[in-house]
Design an enzyme around this catalytic site. Structure first.
Site, PDB file in Angstrom:
ATOM      1  N   LYS A   1       8.246  -0.113   5.813  1.00 42.19           N
ATOM      2  CA  LYS A   1       7.769   1.253   5.176  1.00 42.19           C
ATOM      3  C   LYS A   1       8.971   1.880   4.692  1.00 42.19           C
ATOM      4  O   LYS A   1       9.913   2.365   5.622  1.00 42.19           O
ATOM      5  CB  LYS A   1       6.767   1.869   6.201  1.00 42.19           C
ATOM      6  CG  LYS A   1       6.206   3.230   5.823  1.00 42.19           C
ATOM      7  CD  LYS A   1       5.703   3.895   7.123  1.00 42.19           C
ATOM      8  CE  LYS A   1       4.903   5.194   6.512  1.00 42.19           C
ATOM      9  NZ  LYS A   1       3.888   5.689   7.681  1.00 42.19           N
TER      10      LYS A   1
ATOM     11  N   ASP B   1      -5.222  10.430  13.013  1.00 42.67           N
ATOM     12  CA  ASP B   1      -5.476  10.060  11.605  1.00 42.67           C
ATOM     13  C   ASP B   1      -6.316   8.672  11.589  1.00 42.67           C
ATOM     14  O   ASP B   1      -5.928   7.480  11.046  1.00 42.67           O
ATOM     15  CB  ASP B   1      -4.276   9.875  10.650  1.00 42.67           C
ATOM     16  CG  ASP B   1      -4.693   9.941   9.171  1.00 42.67           C
ATOM     17  OD1 ASP B   1      -5.717  10.305   8.726  1.00 42.67           O
ATOM     18  OD2 ASP B   1      -3.697   9.385   8.254  1.00 42.67           O
TER      19      ASP B   1
ATOM     20  N   GLY C   1       0.850  -1.211   0.091  1.00 41.17           N
ATOM     21  CA  GLY C   1      -0.133   0.017  -0.123  1.00 41.17           C
ATOM     22  C   GLY C   1       0.911   1.389   0.093  1.00 41.17           C
ATOM     23  O   GLY C   1       2.072   1.166   0.085  1.00 41.17           O
TER      24      GLY C   1
ATOM     25  N   GLY D   1       4.589   7.424   2.777  1.00 42.86           N
ATOM     26  CA  GLY D   1       5.479   6.707   2.311  1.00 42.86           C
ATOM     27  C   GLY D   1       4.710   5.193   1.731  1.00 42.86           C
ATOM     28  O   GLY D   1       3.332   5.383   1.363  1.00 42.86           O
ATOM     29  N   THR D   2       5.660   4.383   1.406  1.00 42.34           N
ATOM     30  CA  THR D   2       5.292   3.002   0.571  1.00 42.34           C
ATOM     31  C   THR D   2       5.508   1.778   1.600  1.00 42.34           C
ATOM     32  O   THR D   2       6.629   2.047   1.969  1.00 42.34           O
ATOM     33  CB  THR D   2       5.786   3.172  -0.819  1.00 42.34           C
ATOM     34  OG1 THR D   2       5.473   4.069  -1.695  1.00 42.34           O
ATOM     35  CG2 THR D   2       5.299   1.844  -1.440  1.00 42.34           C
ATOM     36  N   VAL D   3       4.664   0.894   1.813  1.00 43.74           N
ATOM     37  CA  VAL D   3       4.705  -0.142   2.478  1.00 43.74           C
ATOM     38  C   VAL D   3       5.035  -1.659   1.656  1.00 43.74           C
ATOM     39  O   VAL D   3       4.193  -1.528   0.563  1.00 43.74           O
ATOM     40  CB  VAL D   3       3.548  -0.407   3.158  1.00 43.74           C
ATOM     41  CG1 VAL D   3       3.885  -1.544   4.366  1.00 43.74           C
ATOM     42  CG2 VAL D   3       3.216   0.824   4.264  1.00 43.74           C
TER      43      VAL D   3
END
Length: 763
Positions: free
Chosen positions: A461, A558, A440, A445-447
Site C-alpha cells: 500500500k 470503516d 485497488g 492510498g493505492t495497493v
C-alpha cells in the site's frame, strides 16, 4: 621516546576502563544463615524464626521495615528443610537478583473409568497481598491441560483493580492432542496482566466418557512458560505440572530510586552500585557497577574485581595493571600491540630503531602520509554516511516515525513481528510500481501486487499524497495492525519509512472482496448463501475480537463489504484500518472527526460525533443487508430517502414485503428461518440509537447458531394485500453453542456469568 609511549598507555587505559565484568549476587548478611536446604537466601532476604517480622533493625538478617516478604521461614521439619515466604505457605524454590521462583498451585479435576469425579480441586488461590512481590507478567502464563476444558484466572492488583485471563483446550479424540504444542489441542495458554498480587485459578470441564482412557484429569495453573513444554503424558493423573515453578518479581520498598535517595538512612544501595526502578511492582533494585562484584545491599557495597590476580584468567598477554572497576594491558619494552589475549597480543620488534635513524625518518614520513590519506578517506566516508543518515531521518520524520514512536510508548506495545523493508526491495517487487499490478485504490492510498525475492506474493500500500493528514492515517494503520492477531484480520508483514511516500506490506489475499462477489456487475462469480453466512460469521467474529478481546479495544470505523477480502478458500479477512481508533479501557466512546463511507455511516455517530463500538455494529448491519439483497448501499435507481439501502430494507421489513428485495440466490438456497433471522438481526443492528443495537459478540453468537437451523419451505401469507415471507412453523433460532469457533480461533474464551458462578470464584 618516553612521552609518546606514556600517551599510548594512557589512551589504552581509558579505552579498557569500559570493559565489563559481571557482578555476583548471593551473599547473606554476615552472621546470618546463608542457605535453607538447597535454597540460597541472599540479603536483603534473611532467615528468621518462623518467618516473623525481624525487629532487630540493622542487626536483623533481612532488610528492615519493608514487610514480612523478605523474612524467610526455614521449616526444618522437612528433609531437606524447605524455605517459605514469611508466615505464608508460599514455598521458595530459588531467589535471583530480580525474581523469586515459588512452587505453584494447580486446579485439577479427575474422573475414574466409570465417569465419576474422584478429585475436585476446581479452584485454588494464591495471595501475595501482604508481600512486596507481584506475579511476573512476562515470565508466567495461564495453562489449561485437558480435553474440552476451560481455565480462567481472576486477579487483583495492589489498587484493588480486578483482571481476568482465560483459555480453552479442545480435543475430540486423542488424535487432536498436539505433542509439544500449546495452541488449543489438549493444551492452551494465555498471558496475565501486569501488577497482579492476588489471583484465583478456576477450571471447568465438559465430561466425555470416551476420553477418559487417555485424559482422566484436567488442570489449570499459572507457571513459568520457559520451564514448561506440553506432553501428551500430562493428560494422565500422574502429571508433572505441579513441579513447574511460578515467577514472582521483587524489589526493595515502595519508593522509586529518586524518592529513596532522598533518605540515605534507609536507602538500600551501597557503594559502587546503581539503582534501577522495578517495572512490575513498586520499589527499586540495586546492581553492582561493571568491574565490581558482591552483594550491593550489604555494606560497604560492591568490591573491585582484580582481573590481574588470577594467572589462569589473566586477560593480558603482556603486563596486566589492575584499576578500580577495570584493568589495563601493556606490552614490555621491545614489543608492541595492545597486549590483550583477546586482541592482538604482543609482537617483539624486529628492527632496533635506534640503529636506523634514516629508516625511522622515512617510516615516520610514510606513516604520516598514510595517516593523512586514511584520515581523508575516513572523513569523506563519514560525511557521506552522515548525509545518508540525515536523508533517512528526514524521510523517517516526514513519514511519521516520531508519531509511531509516541503511539508505541503510550500503549506499551510496538512493532515486534513486522519487517522493515528497503525502498529498493519494494520497487523491485512491484516492477517500479507498474500500473498493471494495481489491486485497488482507496481513500488513503493505492495497493499494488508485489513479489519478493523469495517468490512470496504480497500487497503493498502506497499513500497517494504526502501531507500530514495522510501521514497520521498511515501511522494509525501501522499501529492498529501491530496490535491485532486474528485469522480473519489481514496480516501486516512490514513497512518502509525511508522513502518519500510511506509504504505498508500486507499478506496477499487473492480472491477479491465480498463486495465484488455479491454485486452482480463486478464480473466475479456470485457466492452461495452458505458461504455468505459463513463469511458474515467470520467477519463478525473479527470485529467482536477487535471490540472486546484485543489488548486495547479497537473500533474499525470503516466497516464495508469492500474492506472484507476473500482468500482462495473464501475465508474472510477484514482490511483497511486507516480510519480505526483505539478506545482506552476506561472509556466507552470517543469524540472524533466523523469518518466513514456513504451508505455505511452510523447516523448517530454522524449527528453527535461520538464514536462507539455500536458504530461498527451499524455498518456491519448494512453489510448483512448487502449479503441478503445483493444490492449496493446506495440505490441509484431510487430517489429520496429510499436511495439508502438500509432505509429501504427497514421499510420493506415493516411492510412485510421482504421477499422482492432479496437476492435470487438467497431465496433459492437459503433456509427460510435462517434468512428471516439474519434479516431481523440486520434490522436490530440498524437501530438509530446505538444503545438499542446488539454488541458484535452477540451478533457473532447469533449468526453462528443460525448456521445450524434446519431447512424449511418458503411460505407466502397475505397481509393487507402484500406478500410476507414467514417460516412454515416456529423455531427457537438462538440456541447458543457452548464454545464458538471464533473464540477458539482468537485464542481467547470469555466465560459467561453462569459458568463463573458455578466455579465459586470470588469477585
Amino acid at each position: 621516546m618516553f612521552l609518546p609511549r606514556l600517551l599510548f598507555i594512557c589512551l589504552i587505559s581509558c579505552w579498557f576502563l569500559l570493559s565489563p565484568v559481571v557482578s555476583a549476587f548471593g551473599e547473606a548478611k554476615p552472621g546470618c544463615q546463608a542457605k535453607c536446604g538447597n535454597v540460597s537466601i541472599p540479603y536483603p532476604f534473611g532467615i528468621t524464626v518462623g518467618g516473623e517480622d525481624d525487629y532487630r533493625g540493622a542487626q536483623g538478617c533481612s532488610i528492615h521495615g519493608v514487610g514480612y516478604g523478605y523474612n524467610v521461614n526455614c521449616n526444618t521439619s522437612y528433609d531437606p528443610p524447605k524455605a517459605f515466604i514469611g508466615t505464608s505457605n508460599l514455598e521458595i524454590l530459588s531467589i535471583s537478583e530480580t525474581e523469586i521462583r515459588k512452587k505453584n498451585v494447580v486446579a485439577a479435576l479427575c474422573y475414574n473409568m466409570a465417569g465419576n469425579l474422584v478429585l475436585d480441586d476446581s479452584r485454588v488461590t494464591s495471595n501475595l497481598g501482604s508481600t512486596p512481590f507481584t506475579f511476573s507478567n512476562t515470565k508466567n502464563r495461564l495453562f489449561t491441560i485437558g480435553c474440552n476444558s476451560g481455565g480462567t484466572i481472576l486477579g487483583r492488583d495492589q489498587l484493588e483493580k480486578n483482571y481476568s485471563s482465560q483459555c480453552v483446550s479442545l480435543c475430540a479424540s486423542q488424535d487432536f492432542v498436539k505433542e509439544g504444542s500449546c495452541d488449543g489441542g489438549g493444551c492452551c495458554m494465555n498471558t496475565i496482566p501486569k501488577g497482579i498480587k492476588w489471583l484465583s485459578t478456576g477450571l471447568v470441564r465438559v465430561v466425555n466418557v470416551s476420553f477418559l482412557s487417555f485424559n482422566p484429569c484436567s488442570y489449570a495453573f499459572l507457571a513459568d512458560q520457559e520451564q514448561y513444554t506440553f506432553s501428551a503424558s500430562d493428560l494422565l493423573a500422574e502429571s508433572r505440572v505441579r513441579n513447574i515453578p511460578v515467577v514472582l518479581d521483587w524489589a526493595v520498598g515502595s519508593k522509586t530510586c529518586e524518592e529513596a535517595q532522598t533518605d540515605l538512612a534507609t536507602y538500600a544501595c551501597q557503594d559502587n552500585s546503581y539503582c534501577s526502578n522495578s517495572e512490575n511492582n513498586p520499589g527499586y533494585r540495586c546492581t553492582c557497577h561493571d568491574g565490581y562484584k558482591g552483594n550491593p545491599y550489604i555494606s560497604p557495597g560492591c568490591q573491585d574485581v582484580n582481573e590481574c590476580e588470577d594467572q589462569n584468567s589473566n586477560p593480558c598477554e603482556g603486563i596486566c595493571i589492575n584499576t578500580m572497576g577495570s584493568y589495563n594491558c601493556t606490552c614490555p619494552i621491545g614489543s608492541s600491540r595492545d597486549g590483550r589475549k583477546d586482541g592482538k597480543g604482543c609482537n617483539r620488534n624486529i628492527i632496533d630503531r635506534e640503529q636506523f635513524p634514516i629508516l625511522r625518518v622515512t617510516l615516520g614520513i610514510g606513516s604520516g602520509l598514510l595517516f593523512i590519506i586514511v584520515a581523508s578517506s575516513w572523513l569523506y566516508l563519514i560525511i557521506k554516511k552522515r548525509r545518508l543518515i540525515k536523508m533517512k531521518e528526514k524521510f523517517f520524520q516526514q513519514n511519521g516515525g516520531l508519531l509511531l514512536k509516541q503511539q508505541i510508548l503510550s500503549n506499551e506495545g510496538g512493532v515486534e513481528t513486522s519487517k522493515i523493508f528497503t525502498a529498493e526491495e519494494l520497487k523491485l517487487a512491484t516492477n517500479n510500481y507498474n500500473e498493471s499490478l494495481i489491486l485497488g485504490q482507496g481513500g488513503y492510498g493505492t495497493v499494488y501486487k508485489g513479489t519478493l525475492p523469495d517468490n512470496h506474493t504480497v500487497a503493498i500500500k502506497k499513500s497517494k499524497i504526502v501531507d500530514q493528514s495522510q501521514i497520521e492515517q498511515f501511522i494509525n494503520e501501522v499501529f492498529m495492525l501491530t496490535q491485532i492477531n486474528h485469522r480473519n484480520v489481514v496480516k501486516l508483514l512490514g513497512c518502509c519509512l525511508e522513502t518519500e511516500v510511506p509504504l505498508l506490506v500486507y499478506e496477499y489475499v487473492s480472491n477479491g472482496t465480498l463486495s465484488q462477489h455479491i454485486h452482480h456487475n463486478s464480473g466475479l462469480p456470485s457466492i452461495s448463501w452458505e458461504s455468505r453466512l459463513r463469511i458474515a460469521v467470520e467477519t463478525a467474529g473479527a470485529l467482536a475480537y477487535l471490540h472486546s478481546a484485543a489488548a486495547i479495544p479497537i473500533i474499525h470505523r470503516d466497516v464495508k463489504s469492500a474492506n472484507m477480502l476473500l482468500d482462495e478458500n473464501y475465508t474472510a479477512k477484514v482490511a483497511d484500518f486507516g480510519a480505526s481508533r483505539l478506545i482506552p479501557l476506561d472509556q466507552t466512546e470517543l469524540s472524533t472527526v466523523v469518518l466513514g463511507t456513504r451508505g455505511y455511516l452510523d447516523p448517530e455517530y454522524h449527528q453527535t460525533g461520538q464514536l462507539t463500538e455500536k458504530s461498527d455494529v451499524y455498518s456491519f448491519g448494512v453489510v448483512l443487508v448487502e449479503i441478503l439483497t445483493g444490492k449496493k448501499p446506495i440505490l441509484s435507481e431510487r430517489s429520496g430517502e429510499l436511495r439508502n439501502l438500509a432505509t429501504y430494507f427497514i421499510l420493506s421489513m415493516q411492510e412485510d414485503n421482504l421477499l422482492p428485495l432479496l437476492d435470487a440466490r438467497v431465496v433459492n438456497e437459503g433456509r427460510p428461518e435462517q434468512v428471516l433471522a439474519v434479516a431481523e438481526l440486520a434490522k436490530r443492528c440498524l437501530k438509530l440509537k446505538g444503545e438499542e443495537r446488539p454488541t458484535m459478540k452477540r451478533v457473532t453468537t447469533e449468526l453462528e447458531s443460525l448456521r445450524g437451523v434446519e431447512t424449511r419451505v418458503w411460505a407466502r401469507q397475505p397481509n393487507n394485500g402484500t406478500n410476507s415471507v414467514l417460516p412454515a412453523e416456529p423455531r427457537d433460532l438462538y440456541t447458543v453453542p457452548l464454545m464458538s469457533s471464533t473464540a477458539i480461533d482468537s485464542g481467547h474464551y470469555a466465560l459467561d456469568e453462569d459458568t463463573i458462578a458455578s466455579m465459586n470464584i470470588p469477585r
